[in-house]
Design an enzyme around this catalytic site. Sequence first.
Site, short mmCIF file in Angstrom:
data_model
loop_
_atom_site.label_atom_id
_atom_site.label_comp_id
_atom_site.label_asym_id
_atom_site.label_seq_id
_atom_site.Cartn_x
_atom_site.Cartn_y
_atom_site.Cartn_z
N LYS A 210 0.82 -1.21 0.00
CA LYS A 210 0.00 0.00 0.00
C LYS A 210 0.87 1.27 0.00
O LYS A 210 0.66 2.19 -0.78
CB LYS A 210 -0.92 -0.02 1.23
CG LYS A 210 -1.65 1.28 1.49
CD LYS A 210 -2.70 1.57 0.45
CE LYS A 210 -3.20 2.98 0.63
NZ LYS A 210 -4.53 3.21 0.17
N PRO A 258 1.92 17.70 -14.48
CA PRO A 258 2.43 18.68 -13.53
C PRO A 258 1.28 19.56 -13.04
O PRO A 258 0.26 19.69 -13.70
CB PRO A 258 3.43 19.50 -14.36
CG PRO A 258 3.10 19.26 -15.78
CD PRO A 258 2.36 17.95 -15.85
N CYS A 266 -4.02 10.85 1.54
CA CYS A 266 -3.13 9.69 1.38
C CYS A 266 -1.69 10.04 1.03
O CYS A 266 -0.77 9.74 1.78
CB CYS A 266 -3.70 8.74 0.34
SG CYS A 266 -5.21 7.96 0.88
C1 UDX Z 1 -4.80 8.16 -3.80
C2 UDX Z 1 -4.52 6.87 -4.61
O1 UDX Z 1 -4.75 7.14 -6.00
C3 UDX Z 1 -5.39 5.74 -4.11
O2 UDX Z 1 -5.08 4.55 -4.79
C4 UDX Z 1 -5.14 5.56 -2.62
O3 UDX Z 1 -5.96 4.56 -2.07
C5 UDX Z 1 -5.39 6.86 -1.87
O4 UDX Z 1 -4.60 7.91 -2.43
P1 UDX Z 1 -6.66 10.07 -3.80
O5 UDX Z 1 -5.89 10.70 -2.68
O6 UDX Z 1 -8.14 9.96 -3.66
O7 UDX Z 1 -6.14 8.58 -4.05
O8 UDX Z 1 -6.38 10.93 -5.11
P2 UDX Z 1 -5.65 10.79 -6.54
O9 UDX Z 1 -6.67 10.82 -7.60
O10 UDX Z 1 -4.68 9.68 -6.56
O11 UDX Z 1 -4.89 12.20 -6.60
C6 UDX Z 1 -3.95 12.60 -5.59
C7 UDX Z 1 -3.39 13.98 -5.83
O12 UDX Z 1 -2.45 13.96 -6.89
C8 UDX Z 1 -4.43 15.05 -6.22
O13 UDX Z 1 -4.15 16.23 -5.47
C9 UDX Z 1 -4.20 15.27 -7.69
O14 UDX Z 1 -4.54 16.56 -8.09
C10 UDX Z 1 -2.70 15.04 -7.80
N1 UDX Z 1 -2.22 14.63 -9.13
C11 UDX Z 1 -2.63 13.43 -9.68
C12 UDX Z 1 -1.33 15.42 -9.84
O15 UDX Z 1 -0.93 16.51 -9.38
N2 UDX Z 1 -0.86 14.99 -11.05
C13 UDX Z 1 -1.24 13.80 -11.60
O16 UDX Z 1 -0.74 13.48 -12.69
C14 UDX Z 1 -2.16 13.01 -10.89
#
Ligand code: UDX
Length: 445
Positions: A210, A258, A266
């Site tokens: 995880k 970016p 998380c």
């Molecule tokens: C994440 C994991 O994806 C999931 O598998 C885990 O169980 C919990 O954490 P989550 O926190 O809901 O899920 O959001 P996610 O969609 O993964 O995005 C996380 C952050 O990364 C967001 O702030 C998003 O804006 C950012 N992000 C995502 C980027 O800045 N660039 C990207 O290319 C993708």
Amino acid sequence: MNITIVGTGYVGLVTGACFAEMGNSVTCVDVDAAKIDRLNNGQIPIFEPGLKPIVASNSREGRLRFTTDLPAAMKEAKVYMIAVGTPPDEDGSADLKHVLAVARTIGQNLESYAVIVDKSTVPVGTADRVRGAIAVELEKRGVKIPFDVVSNPEFLKEGAAVEDFMRPDRIVVGADTPEAADIMRRLYADFTRNHDRIIVMGVRDAEMTKYAANAMLATKISFMNEIAALCDRLDVDAEKVRQGIGSDSRIGYSFIYPGCGYGGSCFPKDVTALVRMAEECDLDPLLLQAVHRRNERQKHVLFEKIVARFGADLSGLTFGVWGLAFKPGTDDLREAPSVVLLHELIGAGARILAYDPEAMEAARSQLPRAWFENGQLQLVLHQYAALEGIDALVLVTEWKPFRHPDFSAVKKMMKQPVIFDGRNQYEPAVMRENGFDYFGIGRRG
Ligand code: UDX
């Protein structure tokens, strides 16, 4: 199967509702009586697409119950899932006091063989501690009841949690006995009908899986944010670079966008906890520390661009902010880049008009009251209302309705046509044609 789930946060509530939807009998337990009351009245404490209807129908049909009484909920269950919070300690490691308290209560009340499942994201070795805590209580009672502790981390994304749970990429089960593995296989059989997505491994392997998954994704984002910073300086278009590297299947297109930093419950917490785990092993987690530090820096990138354009003193200027949630599809403000930006803008004397499709209530209750009282922050009811007489628009969360605004209307409403785009939603060339002064992340302005 009879399942008791302790903790009705994101993971616990979604897990409970989805298992009930598959025909299991589920009892969700939480110490927060007000929350349980609300759930019993059909009110869902979080915004999550698709959750409300399945909570309602399964409650109505008696497959999903909510209570504060864990001992009473322990009469028949075969599986106990621990899905309580693990907030970061002062040093960044996960605080296990809630997890271990639940383990003790289980030990005090267990009557026959059961599988105890760690669903919360917990450091490697936690299952051993849970096992120990239960064993101590059984010993105090002078009874010998067999039990297994399983690690079954949850990979659901906010905003797509029900969908992710119902159609998972994989189900990771860390089980050290065949009996426990078999129960977990039966529990998840309906979610993996068409091909087996259950990966069984040791308990400690699952615990690490995880963290490694989240840290890998966070690393991809921080890596790309660093490349984008370089693109900004070297007159390179990071969007072209993203396409160029994403096309390599070893790299892939996802999680290399970016932006103004990752947030949520998380990534920031898990990367920090992994750093702590490494430090406790006397390792220097150089890469993970850098991933975290790059992200902390990244949350300032919009403000830095704003200061470069307007100067350090922003008094007398008004900024429109589109998007407050840490990502689209949620009302969650935890670790959101928007909060860092608001502190900086207001600290520099600016006035803010902000709009988010879902996070307005969270913003009203969680952001400093003084901002509202002093007129420094005003939450508006429509995305266009955040444009009235502003000196610049700042896009922080890429909600779909922000994707194709009527730019001529936008420009007319603004005092100055300046846009800071924290999620690279717009094409610099198009923005130039529309007469905007445009600043993306790693995009040629
Ligand atoms: C994440 C994991 O994806 C999931 O598998 C885990 O169980 C919990 O954490 P989550 O926190 O809901 O899920 O959001 P996610 O969609 O993964 O995005 C996380 C952050 O990364 C967001 O702030 C998003 O804006 C950012 N992000 C995502 C980027 O800045 N660039 C990207 O290319 C993708």
